[in-house]
Write an enzyme that holds these catalytic residues in place. Structure first.
Site, PDB file in Angstrom:
ATOM      1  N   PHE A   1       0.851  -1.186   0.000  1.00 43.07           N
ATOM      2  CA  PHE A   1       0.000   0.000   0.000  1.00 43.07           C
ATOM      3  C   PHE A   1       0.886   1.234   0.000  1.00 43.07           C
ATOM      4  O   PHE A   1       1.645   1.462   0.934  1.00 43.07           O
ATOM      5  CB  PHE A   1      -0.958   0.068   1.193  1.00 43.07           C
ATOM      6  CG  PHE A   1      -1.849   1.274   1.098  1.00 43.07           C
ATOM      7  CD1 PHE A   1      -2.992   1.250   0.320  1.00 43.07           C
ATOM      8  CD2 PHE A   1      -1.519   2.460   1.735  1.00 43.07           C
ATOM      9  CE1 PHE A   1      -3.791   2.390   0.174  1.00 43.07           C
ATOM     10  CE2 PHE A   1      -2.316   3.604   1.598  1.00 43.07           C
ATOM     11  CZ  PHE A   1      -3.450   3.557   0.817  1.00 43.07           C
TER      12      PHE A   1
ATOM     13  N   ASP B   1       9.278   3.070   2.292  1.00 37.66           N
ATOM     14  CA  ASP B   1       8.046   3.806   2.565  1.00 37.66           C
ATOM     15  C   ASP B   1       7.734   3.629   4.044  1.00 37.66           C
ATOM     16  O   ASP B   1       7.187   2.612   4.451  1.00 37.66           O
ATOM     17  CB  ASP B   1       6.898   3.306   1.680  1.00 37.66           C
ATOM     18  CG  ASP B   1       5.591   4.072   1.946  1.00 37.66           C
ATOM     19  OD1 ASP B   1       5.522   4.788   2.973  1.00 37.66           O
ATOM     20  OD2 ASP B   1       4.641   3.926   1.143  1.00 37.66           O
TER      21      ASP B   1
ATOM     22  N   LYS C   1       2.106  11.093   7.117  1.00 39.13           N
ATOM     23  CA  LYS C   1       1.239  10.859   8.278  1.00 39.13           C
ATOM     24  C   LYS C   1       1.694  11.613   9.537  1.00 39.13           C
ATOM     25  O   LYS C   1       1.463  12.799   9.632  1.00 39.13           O
ATOM     26  CB  LYS C   1       1.085   9.354   8.487  1.00 39.13           C
ATOM     27  CG  LYS C   1       0.289   8.731   7.326  1.00 39.13           C
ATOM     28  CD  LYS C   1      -0.382   7.432   7.656  1.00 39.13           C
ATOM     29  CE  LYS C   1      -1.401   7.090   6.579  1.00 39.13           C
ATOM     30  NZ  LYS C   1      -0.966   6.056   5.649  1.00 39.13           N
TER      31      LYS C   1
HETATM   32  C1  LIG Z   1      -1.074   6.122   4.175  1.00 42.74           C
HETATM   33  C2  LIG Z   1       0.049   5.591   3.389  1.00 42.74           C
HETATM   34  C3  LIG Z   1       0.398   6.147   2.151  1.00 42.74           C
HETATM   35  C4  LIG Z   1      -0.398   7.250   1.497  1.00 42.74           C
HETATM   36  O1  LIG Z   1      -0.498   8.397   2.294  1.00 42.74           O
HETATM   37  P1  LIG Z   1      -1.647   9.474   1.973  1.00 42.74           P
HETATM   38  O2  LIG Z   1      -1.294  10.623   2.877  1.00 42.74           O
HETATM   39  O3  LIG Z   1      -2.956   8.844   2.343  1.00 42.74           O
HETATM   40  O4  LIG Z   1      -1.559   9.817   0.546  1.00 42.74           O
HETATM   41  C5  LIG Z   1       1.494   5.632   1.491  1.00 42.74           C
HETATM   42  N1  LIG Z   1       2.208   4.614   2.004  1.00 42.74           N
HETATM   43  C6  LIG Z   1       1.899   4.055   3.183  1.00 42.74           C
HETATM   44  C7  LIG Z   1       2.735   2.939   3.714  1.00 42.74           C
HETATM   45  C8  LIG Z   1       0.803   4.512   3.911  1.00 42.74           C
HETATM   46  O5  LIG Z   1       0.478   3.935   5.063  1.00 42.74           O
END
Ligand SMILES: *Cc1c(COP(=O)(O)O)cnc(C)c1O
Length: 398
Positions: free
Chosen positions: A139, A224, A253
């Site tokens: 994700f 990520d 986040k």
């Molecule tokens: C939430 C998330 C994203 C995307 O972040 P947004 O601010 O919702 O665009 C990307 N990678 C990971 C691992 C995430 O948990």
């Protein structure tokens, strides 16, 4: 489903979410209060966006102070928060350069663009052939490019055609990764713990192997850490558990303190330095208000207090979760203050609905998994309460 008057109003919102039936009016620390005055322990923390809890006083003060100075300049000019923010974040990450954006998905898109340009200008990949390896069940966000390399049909269906240049391999399988890399591969884009997939923690040594494979092939390792980073796992970054240093961090986040969307790519000079003026940008990226809140987030993390509490409370959470009856819970995965519970015989959603009635907010993922990630400020009593309510919800959910 019968809608309360408050929920009825949500019908103007597009149906891309199916929220649990609670309407939140206020929040403080690990607790939220709904429009009827009922209180709930927040065991989701906005998917790690609220790592410091709701309205942390130091974060609120930082935002308030900046609101009275300057909030937005655009990057056409610079402002007095920008350099300090970049230096402080680079230092927190043990890196050299920072490229701020807003949402996590923009951070991921930025990392993809940087890796491709690095591939063409530094590695010498022939133009148009750069390839990035991603993992099954990943994700990384919701843009058309990112959902193009998702393996989740719900996220992809009806949104093609997709961007080319991505190859997906199974997660936690180092040999499959090594086999997929060729001379056109520029980067490996990995979640050190797969959050959305259900807090999937790879076996010990896997991230070290990924690092070795990337080094051997001359490929960038992009971590990520949008959800796993900034204290969630009991360390500043999830890669710290193996002492692995990626070539690029993607953060988001919690970087915005639960107040503003703030994301960033943090890397070395030889990598981010491939960008030239005009080649990438964002109107709001690195704005004064965002920098002010993120600088306070960095200051909080620099105390080490939040990582320590996440580790301690994570152990307590793990012990509590291990006591849940195996007849109801098929598997529990924990890394720091972050857990995925696979529920037997019924939907995770039904357990989350019961938890809501019992005063705890948590969210299901992929049908049968509940994700637990309270704020890093959570106390022992709150962890005990969470376990108590989970036990009760499992005993009584439909
Ligand atoms: C939430 C998330 C994203 C995307 O972040 P947004 O601010 O919702 O665009 C990307 N990678 C990971 C691992 C995430 O948990």
């Amino acid at each position: 489903m019968t809608l309360t008057p408050e929920l009825e109003q949500l019908a103007y919102g597009a149906p891309n979410y199916a929220p649990l039936p609670v309407v939140i009016a206020e929040a403080e620390g690990a607790w939220v209060t709904d429009v009827d005055g009922r209180r709930y322990l927040d065991a989701l923390s906005g998917y790690s966006a609220l790592n410091f809890g709701h309205r942390h006083p130091a974060l609120i003060s930082a935002v308030e102070a900046q609101l009275h100075r300057v909030t937005l300049t655009s990057r056409a000019f610079t402002h007095d928060q920008f350099d300090d923010f970049c230096r402080e974040l680079a230092e927190l990450c043990g890196m050299e350069m920072v490229l701020p954006m807003n949402t996590g998905a923009e951070g991921v898109e930025t990392a993809i663009k940087v890796a491709r340009r690095w591939g063409y200008t530094v590695k010498g990949v022939p133009d148009g052939r750069a390839r990035i390896i991603t993992f099954a069940e990943n994700f990384h966000g919701r843009t058309t490019t990112i959902v193009g390399f998702s393996t989740d049909q719900t996220a992809r269906e009806g949104f093609g055609p997709f961007t080319r240049g991505f190859t997906t391999v199974p997660y936690a399988d180092a040999d499959a990764l090594a086999a997929a890399i060729d001379e056109d591969t520029v980067a490996v884009l990995i979640e050190p713990v797969q959050g959305e997939a259900g807090v999937v923690v790879p076996p010990d040594g896997y991230l070290t192997r990924v690092r070795e494979i990337c080094d051997h092939a001359g490929v960038l390792m992009i971590a990520d850490e949008i959800q796993s980073g900034l204290g969630r796992t009991g360390r500043t970054f999830a890669v710290d558990h193996e002492g692995v240093v990626p070539d690029m961090f993607i953060l988001g986040k919690a970087l915005g303190g639960g107040i503003l969307p703030v994301s960033a790519v943090v890397s070395r000079r030889d990598i981010l330095g491939v960008l030239t003026p005009g080649s990438h940008g964002s109107t709001f990226g690195g704005n004064p208000l965002a920098c002010a809140v993120a600088r306070e987030v960095i200051a909080l993390l620099e105390t080490g207090e939040y990582q320590r509490n996440a580790a301690r409370m994570g152990d307590r959470l793990a012990q509590g979760l291990a006591q849940l009856p195996a007849s109801q819970v098929a598997a529990v995965r924990v890394r720091g203050l972050w857990a995925g519970l696979d529920i037997r015989d019924r939907t995770a959603r039904s357990v989350c609905e019961r938890l809501l009635e019992l005063g705890v907010l948590a969210k299901d993922t992929h049908g049968s998994t509940i994700r637990i990630g309270p704020p890093l400020t959570v106390t022992a009593d709150e962890v005990d309460l969470l376990i108590d309510r989970l036990t009760a919800a499992l005993a009584t959910a439909g």
